[in-house]
Motif scaffolding. Structure first.
Motif, short mmCIF file in Angstrom:
data_model
loop_
_atom_site.label_atom_id
_atom_site.label_comp_id
_atom_site.label_asym_id
_atom_site.label_seq_id
_atom_site.Cartn_x
_atom_site.Cartn_y
_atom_site.Cartn_z
N UNK A 1 0.84 -1.20 0.00
CA UNK A 1 0.00 0.00 0.00
C UNK A 1 0.88 1.26 0.00
N UNK A 2 1.92 1.25 0.84
CA UNK A 2 2.82 2.41 0.89
C UNK A 2 3.56 2.60 -0.42
N UNK A 3 4.00 1.48 -1.03
CA UNK A 3 4.69 1.58 -2.32
C UNK A 3 3.77 2.17 -3.38
N UNK A 4 2.48 1.83 -3.30
CA UNK A 4 1.51 2.39 -4.25
C UNK A 4 1.38 3.90 -4.10
N UNK B 1 -4.09 1.95 -6.57
CA UNK B 1 -4.65 1.09 -5.53
C UNK B 1 -5.50 -0.03 -6.12
N UNK B 2 -5.35 -0.25 -7.42
CA UNK B 2 -6.07 -1.33 -8.08
C UNK B 2 -7.58 -1.10 -8.01
N UNK B 3 -8.00 0.17 -7.95
CA UNK B 3 -9.40 0.59 -7.93
C UNK B 3 -10.14 0.14 -6.67
N UNK B 4 -9.43 -0.31 -5.66
CA UNK B 4 -10.05 -0.76 -4.42
C UNK B 4 -10.91 0.31 -3.76
N UNK B 5 -10.52 1.60 -3.75
CA UNK B 5 -11.36 2.60 -3.09
C UNK B 5 -12.79 2.66 -3.61
N UNK B 6 -13.03 2.23 -4.86
CA UNK B 6 -14.38 2.25 -5.38
C UNK B 6 -15.32 1.36 -4.55
N UNK B 7 -14.78 0.30 -3.96
CA UNK B 7 -15.62 -0.64 -3.20
C UNK B 7 -15.37 -0.53 -1.70
N UNK B 8 -14.71 0.52 -1.27
CA UNK B 8 -14.46 0.75 0.15
C UNK B 8 -15.26 1.97 0.60
N UNK B 9 -16.31 1.73 1.38
CA UNK B 9 -17.08 2.86 1.88
C UNK B 9 -16.26 3.72 2.83
N UNK B 10 -15.24 3.11 3.44
CA UNK B 10 -14.35 3.90 4.27
C UNK B 10 -13.64 4.97 3.46
N UNK C 1 -1.24 -7.96 -11.09
CA UNK C 1 -2.12 -6.92 -11.60
C UNK C 1 -1.87 -5.61 -10.86
N UNK C 2 -1.64 -5.70 -9.54
CA UNK C 2 -1.35 -4.51 -8.74
C UNK C 2 -0.06 -3.84 -9.21
N UNK C 3 0.96 -4.66 -9.45
CA UNK C 3 2.21 -4.12 -9.99
C UNK C 3 1.95 -3.39 -11.30
N UNK C 4 1.12 -4.01 -12.15
CA UNK C 4 0.79 -3.38 -13.42
C UNK C 4 0.07 -2.05 -13.25
N UNK C 5 -0.82 -1.98 -12.27
CA UNK C 5 -1.56 -0.74 -12.02
C UNK C 5 -0.62 0.38 -11.57
N UNK C 6 0.29 0.06 -10.65
CA UNK C 6 1.24 1.08 -10.17
C UNK C 6 2.15 1.50 -11.32
N UNK C 7 2.61 0.53 -12.12
CA UNK C 7 3.46 0.85 -13.26
C UNK C 7 2.74 1.74 -14.25
#
Length: 581
Positions: free
Chosen positions: A178-181, A338-347, A405-411
């Motif tokens: 997460x920090x690397x992202x 963040x691999x679009x994770x915030x879209x599904x995180x109500x937090x 996939x996460x590596x690809x998103x950050x790249x």
């Protein structure tokens, strides 16, 4: 594959309540860690077991610093760098928050035709007391470069604070991912490799406040809450998001209400009572520039803007979703690393929702640009929301395909950052325009920079100066500075005077004029103005080098400098002449 995305051991699970909202927010009192760890213990873990995250932070800091230094010394740092440097320089001499460069942008000057003044307090435009935290550092090393180092250090520390925060919920490898992202996010990298800005403090302060909340160090939480609202007049929106999260998650309802009251109340009192004491800029300029569509007149207070928003919900909805393509692209760009994770995180929506809403309902071309400072206000909430989501789905990190996939998103996020050439910092790598082609090489610009440095080195350190945009930061450590064609200002003596020197980088404008309207208009305004100053004898040309000219008031032109200027002037005659002339 980076170790940040290496296989992670299963995170220690906690009982998640059945309530749907609490589950979605991953934030109930039962699911939140309650055992306070010493911050020194977290830092020891960070240094001993996860030196690689420090390595990533060090790489981020080193590469960004190299780019910022290269940007500054090759004359690509621009006006805001000069404003903040002059604010710090004046403050270090006991004249807190005063700036003639800021005065030139004030409503009195822009709309009412008043003279820029050296005693103008910038607090009427942006209320930024938190900047003074770093004044002792600047006082030791007074330079625009010092501001870039402070700016970069704060953003880098924000990533380390995020890692320590993530350790409250997930195992170290996932916290590291997460920090690397964060260090690969377009909304972090883009604003980092630009001018100094006040929002650079926000990630560190917000992540720190969230960590203090998680560890129940309430004295630190409230200290950082105050620091957040002191970042700038609208930073309370970010704090309000934290308070809203504490309320809807039912973790700390009372403290959440107190946080929201502090944030909202402070912003109202500040913008309606305190800032107008310094100038009318907040109501006559900044509110109208960003939220004028909700106003009924030529000026509006924040209370009137809020009333306009609430009284016209259909306009509000339209502003949120239009332009639709840019809004969607902005959200995708913010969440990509963040691999679009915030879209599904109500937090994430709870904490980042209010800063994001502020951007979506505002007007102007810059509010949805991910490479400038406003984008960084959304970052803390999105990353904290991602931490909450991963705390409920730690097993997903074991999937090799997902990690790839996460590596690809950050790249991909980094690639988008590079090709967008944020703040022209990568001008030597990415052309600023392909049609017509505008590309400046490193040897070309360093040669030009040496010529410009040779001219401005002739200016005494206490002399008044007017200069073109990219020279301004280099001569901003003084009392009387303006951006040309402004060259008259009200001095401490209460008299309107013209600046003693005028330093102009005409070649930079000539390079960019074919592709950029703003540079073309400045070129077509500045060059004829110089002609008139020389013809009337008000100024004389005392130096010329590689398309840059230095003028001095009430002196005769040096023959060689004047001849070289006239020859160059003839060579750019076509570029200076408006197309419809």
């Amino acid at each position: 594959m980076p170790r940040s995305l290496a296989p992670a051991p299963a995170a220690a699970s906690s009982t998640i309540p059945e309530d749907a909202l609490k589950d979605a927010l991953s934030s109930s009192a039962e699911s939140a860690p309650t055992t306070a760890r010493s911050p020194l213990a977290d830092l020891r873990d960070l240094a001993a077991a996860y030196r690689w995250i420090l390595t990533i932070a060090a790489i981020f800091f080193s590469l960004s610093l190299a780019l910022l230094l290269h940007r500054y010394y090759t004359f690509y740092s621009s006006y805001d760098q000069g404003i903040f440097n002059q604010v710090y320089w004046n403050s270090s001499h006991g004249r807190f928050f005063q700036s003639s460069l800021s005065s030139a942008l004030s409503t009195n000057v822009v709309h009412q035709g008043a003279w820029p003044e050296v005693m103008y307090h910038r607090l009427g435009q942006h209320f930024t007391p938190a900047l003074m935290i770093w004044l002792p550092i600047y006082a030791l090393f007074p330079s625009p470069v010092t501001l870039s180092v402070i700016h970069l250090a704060l953003i880098s520390l924000g990533g380390l604070m995020l890692y320590v925060l993530a350790l409250r919920y997930v195992e170290k490898p996932l916290a590291g991912a997460i920090a690397a992202s964060y260090y690969g996010a377009n909304a972090v990298v883009g604003p980092t490799i630009g001018n100094f800005h006040d929002i650079c403090q926000l990630p560190l302060f917000v992540f720190g406040a969230l960590w203090a909340m998680e560890t129940r160090r309430w004295w630190l939480y409230w200290l950082l809450a105050v620091a957040i609202v002191l970042v700038r007049e609208d930073a309370g929106v970010s704090l309000f998001g934290v308070g809203a999260y504490l309320i809807v998650s039912r973790r700390h309802i009372g403290r959440g209400l107190a946080t929201c009251i502090l944030a909202f109340g402070y912003m109202l009192v500040l913008t309606n009572v305190l800032m107008p004491l310094f100038s009318a800029d907040i109501s006559e300029r900044f509110m109208m520039e960003r939220f004028g569509q909700y106003a009924t007149g030529d000026e509006a207070t924040t209370l009137e803007i809020i009333g306009g928003i609430l009284s016209n919900p259909f306009r509000l909805i339209g502003e949120i979703f239009t332009p639709f393509d840019r809004t969607i692209a902005y959200l995708l760009g913010q969440t990509l690393p963040l691999m679009f994770v915030p879209f599904v995180s109500l937090g994430a929506w709870a904490v980042a929702g209010f800063p994001l809403l502020k951007l979506l309902i505002a007007q102007g071309d810059s509010v949805l640009v991910i490479n400038i400072r406003y984008a960084m206000t959304v970052v803390p909430g999105l990353f904290y929301g991602a931490v909450l989501w991963w705390s409920r789905h730690p097993g997903q990190f074991k999937r090799r395909g997902l990690r790839r996939f996460w590596v690809g998103c950050v790249t991909l996020s980094l690639m988008f950052t590079v090709v967008s050439n944020p703040n022209r910092t990568l001008y030597f790598l990415i052309p600023d325009s392909f049609e017509p082609r505008v590309h400046v090489t490193i040897p070309q610009q360093w040669s030009h920079a040496r010529a410009v440095h040779g001219l401005i080195d002739r200016i005494p350190p206490d002399a008044s100066v007017a200069a073109t945009t990219y020279i301004v930061p280099h001569i901003s450590s003084r009392r009387e500075v303006l951006r040309f064609p402004q060259y008259q200002l009200l001095t401490d003596r209460g008299e309107v005077e013209t600046t003693r020197f005028i330093a102009l980088d005409i070649a930079q404008l000539v390079t960019y004029a074919p592709a950029f309207k703003v540079d073309r208009e400045r070129l077509q305004t500045i060059v004829p103005f110089v002609d008139r100053l020389l013809e009337t004898g008000e100024y004389g040309a005392i130096g010329f080098a590689d398309g840059s000219v230095l003028l001095e008031r009430d002196v005769a032109s040096e023959p060689e400098a004047l001849t070289n200027w006239q020859t160059y002037r003839q060579s750019i005659a076509e570029a200076v002449t408006p197309a419809d002339a």
